[in-house]
Design a protein around this motif. Structure first.
Motif, mmCIF file in Angstrom:
data_model
loop_
_atom_site.group_PDB
_atom_site.id
_atom_site.type_symbol
_atom_site.label_atom_id
_atom_site.label_comp_id
_atom_site.label_asym_id
_atom_site.label_seq_id
_atom_site.Cartn_x
_atom_site.Cartn_y
_atom_site.Cartn_z
ATOM 1 N N ASN A 171 -31.881 23.755 62.766
ATOM 2 C CA ASN A 171 -32.446 23.648 63.631
ATOM 3 C C ASN A 171 -32.236 22.391 64.657
ATOM 4 O OD1 ASN A 171 -32.260 26.709 63.380
ATOM 5 N ND2 ASN A 171 -33.867 26.726 62.578
ATOM 6 N N PHE A 172 -31.580 21.203 63.980
ATOM 7 C CA PHE A 172 -32.269 19.894 65.139
ATOM 8 C C PHE A 172 -32.183 19.977 66.211
ATOM 9 C CE2 PHE A 172 -30.713 15.987 66.307
ATOM 10 C CZ PHE A 172 -31.453 14.983 65.727
ATOM 11 N N TYR A 173 -32.207 20.848 66.962
ATOM 12 C CA TYR A 173 -32.024 20.927 68.219
ATOM 13 C C TYR A 173 -33.608 21.222 69.010
ATOM 14 C CZ TYR A 173 -26.708 19.370 69.000
ATOM 15 O OH TYR A 173 -26.356 18.853 68.783
ATOM 16 N N LEU A 174 -34.317 21.782 67.752
ATOM 17 C CA LEU A 174 -35.636 22.481 67.953
ATOM 18 C C LEU A 174 -36.989 21.462 67.677
ATOM 19 C CD1 LEU A 174 -35.069 26.268 67.050
ATOM 20 C CD2 LEU A 174 -34.652 25.860 69.644
ATOM 21 N N LEU A 175 -36.303 20.419 66.964
ATOM 22 C CA LEU A 175 -37.142 19.998 66.898
ATOM 23 C C LEU A 175 -38.002 18.457 67.708
ATOM 24 C CD1 LEU A 175 -34.968 18.124 63.576
ATOM 25 C CD2 LEU A 175 -36.825 19.947 63.471
ATOM 26 N N ALA A 176 -38.981 18.271 67.663
ATOM 27 C CA ALA A 176 -39.541 16.797 68.241
ATOM 28 C C ALA A 176 -39.025 15.713 68.152
ATOM 29 C CB ALA A 176 -41.205 17.168 68.125
ATOM 30 N N VAL B 100 -33.809 12.469 67.726
ATOM 31 C CA VAL B 100 -35.364 12.434 66.725
ATOM 32 C C VAL B 100 -35.225 11.174 66.803
ATOM 33 C CG1 VAL B 100 -36.644 13.759 65.552
ATOM 34 C CG2 VAL B 100 -34.555 14.786 66.857
ATOM 35 N N THR B 101 -36.803 10.714 66.220
ATOM 36 C CA THR B 101 -37.386 9.300 65.527
ATOM 37 C C THR B 101 -38.101 9.608 64.184
ATOM 38 O OG1 THR B 101 -36.528 7.735 67.645
ATOM 39 C CG2 THR B 101 -38.083 7.105 65.876
ATOM 40 N N PRO C 61 -42.650 20.820 58.027
ATOM 41 C CA PRO C 61 -41.079 21.288 57.529
ATOM 42 C C PRO C 61 -39.969 20.965 58.567
ATOM 43 C CG PRO C 61 -43.208 22.910 57.986
ATOM 44 C CD PRO C 61 -43.629 21.827 57.819
ATOM 45 N N GLU C 62 -40.450 20.369 59.816
ATOM 46 C CA GLU C 62 -39.373 19.671 61.055
ATOM 47 C C GLU C 62 -39.095 18.676 60.290
ATOM 48 O OE1 GLU C 62 -42.866 20.562 61.199
ATOM 49 O OE2 GLU C 62 -42.854 22.483 62.771
ATOM 50 N N VAL C 63 -39.956 17.967 59.872
ATOM 51 C CA VAL C 63 -39.828 16.381 59.237
ATOM 52 C C VAL C 63 -38.986 16.338 57.864
ATOM 53 C CG1 VAL C 63 -40.093 14.272 57.896
ATOM 54 C CG2 VAL C 63 -41.245 15.203 59.698
ATOM 55 N N ALA C 64 -38.966 17.432 56.883
ATOM 56 C CA ALA C 64 -38.338 18.245 56.069
ATOM 57 C C ALA C 64 -36.886 18.086 56.643
ATOM 58 C CB ALA C 64 -38.787 19.378 55.118
ATOM 59 N N ALA C 65 -36.736 19.312 57.689
ATOM 60 C CA ALA C 65 -35.920 19.445 57.916
ATOM 61 C C ALA C 65 -34.673 18.163 58.682
ATOM 62 C CB ALA C 65 -35.513 20.539 59.609
ATOM 63 N N PHE C 66 -34.755 17.746 59.690
ATOM 64 C CA PHE C 66 -34.335 16.935 59.828
ATOM 65 C C PHE C 66 -33.946 15.649 57.925
ATOM 66 C CE2 PHE C 66 -34.664 11.818 60.043
ATOM 67 C CZ PHE C 66 -34.455 11.659 60.913
#
Length: 179
Positions: free
Chosen positions: A110-115, A141-142, A153-158
């Motif tokens: 869900n890359f487009y939902l990451l901050a 995303v940086t 979880p979001e960093v793990a997805a990235f």
């Protein structure tokens, strides 16, 4: 009975028409592009001599990777040292199967939902950047200090997308691999 037949016919049409949509979604979108950037930690302690390594850090150079829907990947690494400019460039071709796996991972993450940014306190850590465009959308995303943020979880997805990218097109730095 007529209503039931019409409903069954409509369902067959919908199922039949969704197969091409599912196949299209599984393919690499024609507007797919990915840009990955790696920035190593920068020593800022005045006690380090120019060119000296911070204790425990690997000597990796910044690099950029661009990858398009056609499978063409261009890499560039700045190896400049005081008094000598050196840019390393490399081109590779990525298979359509690898591109499809990468696009699948982008969707799964869900890359487009990451901050747009994840960061840890300012210390000596690398910075990872991904810019991805596909299906009419783009997002950047940086991650600063990814080793300190792995539990999110979001960093793990990235990092799944980042690691799939490095698996497909290895970094120009010797020893730098996907985790």
């Amino acid at each position: 009975m007529r209503t039931l037949c019409a409903a069954v016919a409509m369902a067959a049409v919908l199922v039949g028409s969704s197969a091409p949509l599912a196949a299209e979604r599984a393919a690499v979108p024609p507007d797919f592009s990915l840009r990955a950037e790696y920035y190593p930690p920068i020593p800022n302690a005045p006690s380090w001599a120019p060119g000296a390594e911070p204790p425990g850090l690997k000597r990796w150079h910044p690099w950029t990777l661009t990858l398009g829907a056609d499978g063409r990947a261009e890499q560039e690494s700045n190896r400049t040292v005081p008094g000598k400019k050196k840019i390393v460039r490399k081109s590779v071709r990525v298979s359509s199967r690898d591109l499809q796996r990468l696009v699948t991972e982008v969707r799964r993450a869900n890359f487009y939902l990451l901050a747009p940014e994840y960061a840890f306190e300012v210390t000596h850590h690398p910075t990872l950047v991904l810019r991805i465009a596909m299906e009419g959308r783009s997002h950047e995303v940086t991650i600063y200090g990814p080793d300190r943020l792995r539990g999110q979880p979001e960093v793990a997805a990235f990092l799944r997308v980042w690691n799939e990218t490095l698996r497909i097109v290895p970094a120009l730095n010797p020893g730098q691999r996907a985790d």
